[in-house]
Design an enzyme around this catalytic site. Structure first.
Site, PDB file in Angstrom:
ATOM      1  N   ASP A 191       0.845  -1.191   0.000  1.00  0.00           N
ATOM      2  CA  ASP A 191       0.000   0.000   0.000  1.00  0.00           C
ATOM      3  C   ASP A 191       0.880   1.240   0.000  1.00  0.00           C
ATOM      4  OD1 ASP A 191       0.772   0.584   2.609  1.00  0.00           O
ATOM      5  OD2 ASP A 191      -1.181   0.247   3.489  1.00  0.00           O
ATOM      6  N   ASN A 199      -4.127  12.973  -0.087  1.00  0.00           N
ATOM      7  CA  ASN A 199      -5.537  13.357  -0.141  1.00  0.00           C
ATOM      8  C   ASN A 199      -5.788  14.673   0.578  1.00  0.00           C
ATOM      9  OD1 ASN A 199      -6.690  11.302  -1.692  1.00  0.00           O
ATOM     10  ND2 ASN A 199      -6.911   9.927   0.059  1.00  0.00           N
ATOM     11  N   HIS A 204      -9.041  14.524  -3.074  1.00  0.00           N
ATOM     12  CA  HIS A 204      -9.282  13.118  -3.419  1.00  0.00           C
ATOM     13  C   HIS A 204      -9.166  12.852  -4.919  1.00  0.00           C
ATOM     14  CE1 HIS A 204     -10.421  11.555   0.544  1.00  0.00           C
ATOM     15  NE2 HIS A 204     -10.949  12.757   0.773  1.00  0.00           N
ATOM     16  N   ASP A 208      -7.009   9.858  -6.305  1.00  0.00           N
ATOM     17  CA  ASP A 208      -7.482   8.843  -7.252  1.00  0.00           C
ATOM     18  C   ASP A 208      -6.533   8.705  -8.441  1.00  0.00           C
ATOM     19  OD1 ASP A 208      -9.649   8.375  -5.656  1.00  0.00           O
ATOM     20  OD2 ASP A 208     -11.094   9.455  -6.917  1.00  0.00           O
ATOM     21  N   GLU A 234      -6.063   2.105  -0.472  1.00  0.00           N
ATOM     22  CA  GLU A 234      -4.772   2.209  -1.153  1.00  0.00           C
ATOM     23  C   GLU A 234      -3.983   0.911  -1.048  1.00  0.00           C
ATOM     24  OE1 GLU A 234      -4.025   4.128   2.972  1.00  0.00           O
ATOM     25  OE2 GLU A 234      -5.681   3.906   1.571  1.00  0.00           O
TER      26      GLU A 234
END
Length: 319
Positions: A191, A199, A204, A208, A234
């Protein structure tokens, strides 16, 4: 360790003096649960076949290799490997391994072909063909399960990777195959480090975009048979069939370094990201479940985070 082709060539050249050795080699070849034959590379004449071949294909008579082993052939096979066994100087260049579905019985074989010198000094091809029909059947079942999972909308909408549901559906098939054929299996979990900061700082939408870029990097690195999925926000996982721990570590490091080296430009601002990795691997998976392996990989991922992030930790499971 002396190779079988070396033994054959050496024994053949000294057959007059070493009849007992030749007989011993033939006994060994006849005891193997695989088809073994030797054919002249120019005339395709069969010079030797073992007992396994005789049981499956019968006596060869005066048939050439393509007449004996294949069907509906009017000449040497278009897939003959002779040209792959010699270098530009027409000298033997080692073993060539390939897989093939026999045209006579429909079975799949893994073939190991090599050019060697025969009794008279001519180049001949020796082939050792092991029946892998059961393994191929399992692979086809896995592929059918993969297609079904995709049909059931198992794709993560953001990254276009498999989602958690698909990962577990396909993973159970992989573990069944590993148990049946005693193959190693590995799982990589990773991750993104400090993803919340991205973020919080950029929003966000940028988060993304980063996830999508990381997914693309991983997808471009894994092998066709590997199962890559986004299993959380993630968090990503890769299931590696027929893969031992060193191979899994090599793949994980390749992905980790590629992620760390990448820069994503958002409104001309460079954004870099790093990831931590955890690996679990079993040589003999036994009663281990996919959840067991995933949990162990997750523990290794936690160790990578604890010891500084942007690194890989791994554990060899010995059930």
């Amino acid at each position: 360790m002396t190779k079988i082709p070396d033994i054959i060539a050496s024994s053949a050249q000294n057959a007059a003096e070493n009849t007992a050795q030749v007989a011993a080699v033939v006994t060994v070849l006849n005891s193997l649960d695989a088809m073994i034959y030797v054919a002249d590379m120019k005339t395709y004449e069969l010079l030797f076949i073992n007992d396994y071949a005789r049981k499956k294909w019968g006596e060869p008579g005066n048939k050439r290799c393509w007449e004996y082993l294949q069907t509906n052939q009017s000449g040497p096979c278009a897939f003959c490997t002779n040209d792959k066994l010699l270098d530009e100087n027409q000298q033997a260049n080692g073993v060539y391994v390939w897989e093939f579905q026999n045209t006579q019985n429909g079975h799949w074989y893994q073939c190991r072909d090599e050019a060697i010198r025969w009794i008279n000094g001519d180049l001949v091809r020796i082939e050792i063909a092991t029946d892998i029909t059961d393994r191929k059947s399992m692979e086809q079942e896995l592929e059918a399960a993969r297609r079904e999972a995709e049909y059931l909308a198992g794709t993560d909408p953001l990254t276009d990777l498999n989602n958690r549901r698909v990962f577990f559906n396909l993973g159970e098939q992989v573990l069944k195959e590993a148990l049946r054929f005693n193959c190693p299996t590995s799982i990589i979990m990773f991750d993104l480090d400090h993803f919340k900061l991205i973020n919080d700082t950029w929003g966000h939408n940028v988060g993304d975009a980063v996830l999508k870029r990381v997914a693309d990097i991983a997808a471009a690195t894994v092998r066709t048979a590997d199962i890559l999925a986004r299993i959380g926000g993630e968090e990503f996982a890769i299931l590696l069939p027929q893969t031992d721990l060193p191979q899994a570590r090599t793949l994980a490091e390749r992905i980790r370094k590629a992620i760390a080296a990448d820069v994503l430009l958002i409104n001309n601002a460079p954004i870099g990201v790093e990831a931590s990795f955890g690996i679990s691997s079993c040589e003999e998976c036994g009663e281990l479940t996919l959840t067991d392996l995933l949990n162990i990989a997750d523990q290794q991922l936690y160790l990578s985070k604890k010891h500084g992030r942007n690194r890989t930790s791994a554990h060899q499971v010995n059930p």
